[in-house]
Design an enzyme around this catalytic site. Structure first.
Site, PDB file in Angstrom:
ATOM      1  N   LYS A   1      47.585  29.579  49.455  1.00  0.00           N
ATOM      2  CA  LYS A   1      47.369  30.662  48.484  1.00  0.00           C
ATOM      3  C   LYS A   1      48.636  31.497  48.401  1.00  0.00           C
ATOM      4  O   LYS A   1      49.098  32.043  49.413  1.00  0.00           O
ATOM      5  CB  LYS A   1      46.173  31.494  48.928  1.00  0.00           C
ATOM      6  CG  LYS A   1      45.509  32.271  47.831  1.00  0.00           C
ATOM      7  CD  LYS A   1      44.210  32.875  48.372  1.00  0.00           C
ATOM      8  CE  LYS A   1      43.493  33.688  47.338  1.00  0.00           C
ATOM      9  NZ  LYS A   1      42.377  34.418  47.948  1.00  0.00           N
TER      10      LYS A   1
HETATM   11  C1  E4P Z   1      40.227  35.774  45.544  1.00  0.00           C
HETATM   12  O1  E4P Z   1      40.633  34.741  45.988  1.00  0.00           O
HETATM   13  C2  E4P Z   1      40.176  37.035  46.269  1.00  0.00           C
HETATM   14  O2  E4P Z   1      40.031  36.745  47.641  1.00  0.00           O
HETATM   15  C3  E4P Z   1      38.989  37.886  45.915  1.00  0.00           C
HETATM   16  O3  E4P Z   1      38.165  37.277  44.951  1.00  0.00           O
HETATM   17  C4  E4P Z   1      39.294  39.311  45.659  1.00  0.00           C
HETATM   18  O4  E4P Z   1      38.081  39.973  45.403  1.00  0.00           O
HETATM   19  P1  E4P Z   1      37.937  41.560  45.487  1.00  0.00           P
HETATM   20  O5  E4P Z   1      38.518  42.139  44.261  1.00  0.00           O
HETATM   21  O6  E4P Z   1      36.443  41.779  45.553  1.00  0.00           O
HETATM   22  O7  E4P Z   1      38.648  42.004  46.746  1.00  0.00           O
END
Ligand code: E4P
Length: 221
Positions: free
Chosen positions: A87
């Site tokens: 990622k």
């Molecule tokens: C995506 O990969 C992120 O980990 C995640 O969806 C972020 O979500 P949030 O805005 O609820 O922190």
């Protein structure tokens, strides 16, 4: 549409896996910290533990922000387990690293995407997944679902292979709207997945069926 769970909580990952609808997992440094997973050895072990629960892709986020660091960290993460997806944040060196990983046949997830232009760059760089954060846009009064629709349209116009991974999902309605928009994947908290089950007419209908079945059983016993 694939369902990923957006958590580092092993019990929640197991519960979603046991439901039989889970296709993968996304994590981020905040989610790891929330579970109290700190220190590199513990973090790396935790990724492997997640991979043992699910059979699909598991996103593990780099914390380096320069090209060399992202590449070294990403290759180390990818070597942990074949299910690991690197990622990478949507920054200049991140885009360069996405291209590098793509050329090496390593899977990537471009994170922190908030505009169609960023998604176009991620696809051009050969990202496996792009993660538009729709909930965080909604939080600041911008239309998160519109962003998903725009990205899906752009990718279809040019047949980009990058999969749209709708992220930062807050509710079951978000999941349904992402499915309508044609997102390839939705990564969701367990609560949003379980909330898809709920409908008051299901509950009242089942209560009536069960009470009628009880009467029938009593009459014939
Ligand atoms: C995506 O990969 C992120 O980990 C995640 O969806 C972020 O979500 P949030 O805005 O609820 O922190």
């Amino acid at each position: 549409m694939k369902f990923f769970i957006d958590t580092a909580n092993l019990a929640q990952i197991k519960e979603a896996e046991d439901l039989g609808v889970l296709d993968g997992v996304t994590t981020n440094p905040s989610l790891m910290a929330k579970e109290g997973i700190t220190g590199q050895d513990n973090i790396l072990k935790h990724y492997v533990d997640i991979c043992k629960i699910v059979s699909g892709d598991v996103s593990a986020e780099v914390i380096s922000t320069d090209f060399k660091g992202i590449v070294e960290e990403g290759e180390m993460l990818a070597s942990l387990h074949p299910q690991i997806v690197i990622k990478v944040p949507m920054i200049k060196d991140g885009v360069k690293a996405l291209k590098y990983f793509s050329n090496k046949g390593l899977k990537t997830n471009c994170t922190l995407v908030f505009s169609p232009g960023q998604a176009l760059l991620a696809a051009k760089a050969g990202a496996t997944y792009v993660s538009p954060f729709l909930g965080r846009l909604d939080d600041i009064n911008q239309d998160g679902i519109l962003l998903i629709e725009q990205i899906v349209k752009i990718y279809r116009n040019y047949d980009f292979k990058t999969q749209v991974l709708a992220a930062s999902i807050r509710s079951p309605l978000h999941i349904v709207r992402c499915a309508e928009a044609g997102a390839d994947v939705a990564t969701c908290p367990l609560s949003a997945i379980l909330d898809l089950l709920k409908h008051p007419l299901t509950d009242s209908g089942l209560a009536k069926f069960l009470s009628d079945a009880k009467k029938f059983t009593t009459v014939n016993s």
